[in-house]
Design a protein around this motif. Sequence first.
Motif, PDB file in Angstrom:
ATOM      1  N   ARG A  19     -83.926 -42.637  15.312  1.00 58.33           N
ATOM      2  CA  ARG A  19     -84.888 -41.898  14.433  1.00 58.33           C
ATOM      3  C   ARG A  19     -86.261 -41.964  14.171  1.00 58.33           C
ATOM      4  NH1 ARG A  19     -86.824 -38.181  11.158  1.00 58.33           N
ATOM      5  NH2 ARG A  19     -85.304 -37.477   9.761  1.00 58.33           N
ATOM      6  N   TRP A  20     -85.932 -43.663  13.573  1.00 59.12           N
ATOM      7  CA  TRP A  20     -87.485 -43.979  13.852  1.00 59.12           C
ATOM      8  C   TRP A  20     -88.372 -44.569  14.534  1.00 59.12           C
ATOM      9  CZ3 TRP A  20     -83.883 -44.295   9.581  1.00 59.12           C
ATOM     10  CH2 TRP A  20     -84.517 -43.488   8.192  1.00 59.12           C
ATOM     11  N   ASP A  22     -90.986 -45.294  15.850  1.00 57.87           N
ATOM     12  CA  ASP A  22     -92.295 -46.156  15.517  1.00 57.87           C
ATOM     13  C   ASP A  22     -92.555 -47.307  14.586  1.00 57.87           C
ATOM     14  OD1 ASP A  22     -93.306 -44.919  17.909  1.00 57.87           O
ATOM     15  OD2 ASP A  22     -93.421 -43.178  15.928  1.00 57.87           O
ATOM     16  N   ALA A  23     -91.193 -47.187  13.835  1.00 54.75           N
ATOM     17  CA  ALA A  23     -90.496 -47.995  12.347  1.00 54.75           C
ATOM     18  C   ALA A  23     -90.765 -49.427  12.702  1.00 54.75           C
ATOM     19  CB  ALA A  23     -89.917 -47.851  12.003  1.00 54.75           C
ATOM     20  N   GLN A  27     -87.301 -51.528  14.431  1.00 54.66           N
ATOM     21  CA  GLN A  27     -87.098 -52.362  15.393  1.00 54.66           C
ATOM     22  C   GLN A  27     -86.566 -53.376  15.755  1.00 54.66           C
ATOM     23  OE1 GLN A  27     -86.499 -49.898  18.059  1.00 54.66           O
ATOM     24  NE2 GLN A  27     -87.522 -48.198  16.091  1.00 54.66           N
ATOM     25  N   VAL A  55     -83.909 -49.172   5.485  1.00 58.74           N
ATOM     26  CA  VAL A  55     -83.958 -48.112   6.010  1.00 58.74           C
ATOM     27  C   VAL A  55     -83.497 -47.636   4.727  1.00 58.74           C
ATOM     28  CG1 VAL A  55     -81.543 -46.585   6.175  1.00 58.74           C
ATOM     29  CG2 VAL A  55     -82.306 -48.701   8.105  1.00 58.74           C
ATOM     30  N   THR A  58     -87.527 -46.928   4.619  1.00 54.61           N
ATOM     31  CA  THR A  58     -88.410 -46.192   5.328  1.00 54.61           C
ATOM     32  C   THR A  58     -88.092 -44.773   4.160  1.00 54.61           C
ATOM     33  OG1 THR A  58     -87.616 -47.587   7.052  1.00 54.61           O
ATOM     34  CG2 THR A  58     -88.085 -44.925   7.513  1.00 54.61           C
ATOM     35  N   VAL A  59     -86.953 -44.509   4.346  1.00 53.66           N
ATOM     36  CA  VAL A  59     -86.840 -42.733   3.322  1.00 53.66           C
ATOM     37  C   VAL A  59     -87.312 -42.944   2.505  1.00 53.66           C
ATOM     38  CG1 VAL A  59     -84.523 -41.641   2.746  1.00 53.66           C
ATOM     39  CG2 VAL A  59     -84.517 -43.143   4.385  1.00 53.66           C
ATOM     40  N   GLU A  62     -91.178 -42.157   3.568  1.00 47.15           N
ATOM     41  CA  GLU A  62     -91.331 -40.629   4.707  1.00 47.15           C
ATOM     42  C   GLU A  62     -91.190 -39.836   2.976  1.00 47.15           C
ATOM     43  OE1 GLU A  62     -89.139 -39.898   7.733  1.00 47.15           O
ATOM     44  OE2 GLU A  62     -89.789 -41.546   9.055  1.00 47.15           O
ATOM     45  N   TYR A 155     -79.935 -37.520   4.997  1.00 50.70           N
ATOM     46  CA  TYR A 155     -81.844 -37.623   4.885  1.00 50.70           C
ATOM     47  C   TYR A 155     -81.686 -36.048   6.796  1.00 50.70           C
ATOM     48  CZ  TYR A 155     -85.869 -38.518   6.522  1.00 50.70           C
ATOM     49  OH  TYR A 155     -87.747 -38.854   6.632  1.00 50.70           O
ATOM     50  N   ASP A 156     -80.635 -35.886   7.249  1.00 54.28           N
ATOM     51  CA  ASP A 156     -81.135 -35.236   7.941  1.00 54.28           C
ATOM     52  C   ASP A 156     -80.333 -33.331   7.448  1.00 54.28           C
ATOM     53  OD1 ASP A 156     -81.992 -36.784   9.806  1.00 54.28           O
ATOM     54  OD2 ASP A 156     -80.460 -37.322  10.692  1.00 54.28           O
TER      55      ASP A 156
END
Length: 169
Positions: A19-20, A22-23, A27, A55, A58-59, A62, A155-156
């Motif tokens: 889902r992320w 580039d995080a 990673q 996680v 990150t949420v 964002e 989130y989605d």
Amino acid sequence: MSGNRLDDIAPAFRAAVERWPDAANLQQHYRELVRAWEGEGSSVIELIKSFLECVCWTVLNELGAEGLASSTPTTTELLARVLDALGLRHQRGVGPLGRVISAHNRLAEALNEYRNQDGSVAHGRDGFLDAISNRYTRVYLLSADSVIALILSAYDGREPNLRTISRLE
């Protein structure tokens, strides 16, 4: 052995890194968790907890969610804030999903306590004590997987399906 692969047992961790992509921190946490889980590393509990917190952060970042009351929030505080930001907390009443969300809040607190008490590198833990049983470590992993799957579904913008949440359908 495929029966011990992290992605087979707990797919929400992989779903989060996909889902992320580039995080970088997420990673890195994932790579370390895979190595520890599949290689029977000693820091699995700590890595699972850190991944879940990553996680949550990150949420929150964002979504541009407002800050937390504490500069060092607990896992429970982070999860509660994410659920608030996703509109899942205190809005569902006492229906089945509301009860599951309440249980996830309690689960986050239990995970935090478990890590602090029994994690291999927990606060002040004696290095000569026996490691946590694989069975309990697996329960910890599956619990965190369920929480992450709930966050990703919300989130989605999908209503979590309580029967298939761990498969991320």
